[in-house]
Design a protein around this motif. Structure first.
Motif, short mmCIF file in Angstrom:
data_model
loop_
_atom_site.label_atom_id
_atom_site.label_comp_id
_atom_site.label_asym_id
_atom_site.label_seq_id
_atom_site.Cartn_x
_atom_site.Cartn_y
_atom_site.Cartn_z
N GLN A 46 -53.68 60.55 -9.10
CA GLN A 46 -53.55 59.08 -9.08
C GLN A 46 -53.86 58.48 -10.45
O GLN A 46 -54.55 57.48 -10.59
N VAL A 47 -53.26 59.11 -11.46
CA VAL A 47 -53.41 58.67 -12.85
C VAL A 47 -52.08 58.13 -13.38
O VAL A 47 -52.05 57.15 -14.13
N SER A 48 -50.96 58.76 -12.98
CA SER A 48 -49.65 58.42 -13.52
C SER A 48 -48.66 58.11 -12.41
O SER A 48 -48.79 58.60 -11.28
N LEU A 49 -47.67 57.29 -12.75
CA LEU A 49 -46.53 57.01 -11.89
C LEU A 49 -45.32 57.69 -12.53
O LEU A 49 -44.95 57.38 -13.67
N CYS A 50 -44.74 58.64 -11.82
CA CYS A 50 -43.76 59.55 -12.40
C CYS A 50 -42.39 59.38 -11.76
O CYS A 50 -42.29 59.21 -10.54
N PRO A 51 -41.30 59.42 -12.57
CA PRO A 51 -39.95 59.29 -12.01
C PRO A 51 -39.66 60.38 -10.97
O PRO A 51 -39.96 61.56 -11.21
N LEU A 52 -39.11 59.98 -9.85
CA LEU A 52 -38.78 60.93 -8.78
C LEU A 52 -37.85 62.01 -9.31
O LEU A 52 -36.89 61.73 -10.01
N HIS A 53 -38.15 63.25 -8.97
CA HIS A 53 -37.31 64.40 -9.36
C HIS A 53 -35.86 64.11 -8.98
O HIS A 53 -35.56 63.74 -7.86
N SER A 55 -34.13 61.94 -11.06
CA SER A 55 -33.81 60.75 -11.85
C SER A 55 -33.09 61.14 -13.13
O SER A 55 -33.36 62.20 -13.71
N LYS A 56 -32.17 60.31 -13.57
CA LYS A 56 -31.41 60.58 -14.80
C LYS A 56 -32.35 60.53 -16.00
O LYS A 56 -33.11 59.57 -16.17
N PRO A 57 -32.36 61.57 -16.84
CA PRO A 57 -33.26 61.57 -18.01
C PRO A 57 -33.05 60.34 -18.88
O PRO A 57 -31.92 59.94 -19.17
N GLY A 58 -34.15 59.73 -19.29
CA GLY A 58 -34.08 58.57 -20.15
C GLY A 58 -33.90 57.26 -19.43
O GLY A 58 -34.05 56.18 -20.03
N LEU A 59 -33.57 57.29 -18.12
CA LEU A 59 -33.36 56.05 -17.38
C LEU A 59 -34.68 55.33 -17.13
O LEU A 59 -34.76 54.11 -17.20
N VAL A 60 -35.73 56.09 -16.85
CA VAL A 60 -37.03 55.50 -16.57
C VAL A 60 -38.11 56.44 -17.11
O VAL A 60 -37.95 57.66 -17.07
N GLU A 61 -39.17 55.86 -17.63
CA GLU A 61 -40.25 56.65 -18.21
C GLU A 61 -41.48 56.61 -17.29
O GLU A 61 -41.66 55.66 -16.52
N PRO A 62 -42.32 57.64 -17.36
CA PRO A 62 -43.57 57.60 -16.60
C PRO A 62 -44.43 56.41 -17.03
O PRO A 62 -44.35 55.95 -18.17
N ARG A 63 -45.22 55.92 -16.11
CA ARG A 63 -46.14 54.80 -16.39
C ARG A 63 -47.55 55.23 -16.01
O ARG A 63 -47.75 55.91 -15.02
N GLN A 64 -48.50 54.80 -16.78
CA GLN A 64 -49.90 55.03 -16.43
C GLN A 64 -50.32 54.02 -15.35
O GLN A 64 -49.86 52.88 -15.33
N VAL A 65 -51.20 54.46 -14.46
CA VAL A 65 -51.72 53.54 -13.46
C VAL A 65 -52.61 52.50 -14.13
O VAL A 65 -52.53 51.30 -13.83
N GLU A 66 -53.45 52.94 -15.05
CA GLU A 66 -54.35 52.01 -15.73
C GLU A 66 -53.62 51.31 -16.87
O GLU A 66 -52.96 51.93 -17.69
N GLY A 67 -53.74 49.98 -16.89
CA GLY A 67 -53.29 49.21 -18.04
C GLY A 67 -51.81 48.91 -18.11
O GLY A 67 -51.32 48.50 -19.17
N THR A 68 -51.07 49.09 -17.02
CA THR A 68 -49.64 48.76 -17.03
C THR A 68 -49.32 47.85 -15.85
O THR A 68 -50.04 47.81 -14.84
N ALA A 69 -48.19 47.14 -15.98
CA ALA A 69 -47.75 46.27 -14.89
C ALA A 69 -47.38 47.10 -13.66
O ALA A 69 -47.66 46.72 -12.52
#
Length: 383
Positions: A46-53, A55-69
């Motif tokens: 529960q640290v990162s939000l990761c693109p679902l396996h 997903s097209k490469p480059g379409l969306v990047e992982p996001r951190q749970v802390e400090g992001t919208a």
């Protein structure tokens, strides 16, 4: 209606795979007034939000749970908008799966998007066991076999029915072997068990598996709390003589607030009410499971009448016996202070548990010496 066409396309995935979802969702995005749409799932820690396996490469990047919208959407379970992006929580019941990320146009109908987010969450939940796409997404490290066995035994981390919430956390998530929890809501009764198995690794996970399934078998057979305890104790002694499991076995009447539990050699739960901790119930009320044959009296049952908004916190000794660099234990008092502060801050129950386990990991400088598990029950009388 264009939104209904998007729904139809997504519903076609009832016969597809989870990894097909990113492509279908991306194609459906223009029908929803969005330039792009992507699924981000929370990892095991529960640290990162990761693109679902898938997903097209480059379409969306992982996001951190802390400090992001995106992380704020996940932690609050509320919609978040920033710089043309909208994040919607992906909730399967009360379980937080991740977020739906959309780059939206000005004319996007947010009510339609909320329906789509709910549908996407249901599709992920229903497809997750038909392949490994969700597991590939959520794992940031290799999972040890003992942990694989335990995670496959557990219910969802969070459940909410008629205002009563139960939620739990486990660490180290990739190497846990001896700790586990279970719950079920049957009619007006919430059943909860928290277990701490002696040992670690494969042998501990095998004993934990027997314990969990014996608990479920007894519960589903309609046994009383005392007889459930006796059944687990008997099977552990029969199959693993000399081994034992400490446990809290509890029942809560969600209509009246009557709480009953057995402590099989386990630390007492915290009972929190209106910003303070109530006196602890007696522990233990019987020997650890597997050792009950050593005494001739039945397990004792402690009782407490709860009031609406009361909170119960179960924990294994990996929480309170965590040590900092100076050797100081985290301890029950620090745990109580943490919980009361988090409750006053108004965090949702699952977020409190997430913050607690990260606090424990940080307290031990990122290297847990023992499995650490906690479960939290918030009771609200259903009107």
């Amino acid at each position: 209606m264009v939104a209904m066409e998007a729904v139809r396309r997504l519903l076609a995935l009832r016969h597809g795979r989870a990894e097909d979802l990113p492509a279908v969702l991306a194609d459906a995005a223009p029908l929803l007034g969005a330039e792009s749409a992507a699924v981000l799932l929370v990892d095991y820690a529960q640290v990162s939000l990761c693109p679902l396996h898938g997903s097209k490469p480059g379409l969306v990047e992982p996001r951190q749970v802390e400090g992001t919208a995106a992380g704020r959407c996940f932690t609050t379970a509320g919609d978040t908008y920033e710089d043309g992006f909208l994040w919607l929580p992906l909730l399967h019941g009360a379980e937080r799966l991740g977020v739906l990320e959309l780059r939206i146009k000005d004319d996007a109908d947010r009510s339609d998007l909320e329906v789509i987010a709910a549908l996407v969450a249901e599709l992920i939940a229903s497809r997750r066991f038909y392949g490994d796409a969700v597991e590939h997404t959520r794992r940031r490290l290799p999972m040890q076999l003992a942990a694989e066995i335990i995670w496959n035994q557990l219910p969802p981390l969070t459940c909410a029915v008629d205002g009563t919430v139960v939620t739990a956390v486990l660490e180290p998530c990739y190497d846990v072997g001896g700790d586990a929890f279970d719950y079920a809501i049957n009619g007006d009764v919430l059943h909860v068990g928290l277990f701490d198995t002696v040992g670690h690794g494969i042998s501990a996970s095998a004993l934990t598996t027997l314990t969990l399934n014996t608990y479920r078998n007894a519960r589903r057979s309609g046994l009383s709390l005392v007889d459930t305890c006796r059944s687990i104790d008997k099977w552990i002694n029969s199959q693993y003589p000399g081994s034992f499991v400490t446990a809290l076995l509890a029942e809560l009447d969600t209509t009246t607030g009557r709480y009953r539990r057995i402590s099989a050699g386990h630390p007492a739960e915290l009972i929190l009410r209106a910003g303070r901790q109530l006196p602890a119930l007696p522990v233990p009320t019987t020997l650890p499971l597997g050792l009950g044959h050593m005494i001739n009296r039945p397990p004792g049952v402690a009782e407490q009448q709860l009031e609406p908004a009361d909170t119960l916190v179960f924990y294994t000794d990996g929480i309170t016996e965590a040590r900092d660099a100076a050797g100081r234990q985290f301890g029950p008092e620090r745990l109580s202070d943490f919980m009361l502060t988090a409750l006053r801050a108004g965090y949702p129950a699952p977020e409190i548990m997430r913050r607690l386990i990260h606090t424990i990991v940080s307290y031990e400088d990122g290297e847990l010496r023992d499995d650490a598990t906690a479960a939290m029950i918030q009771w609200r009388r259903y009107e």
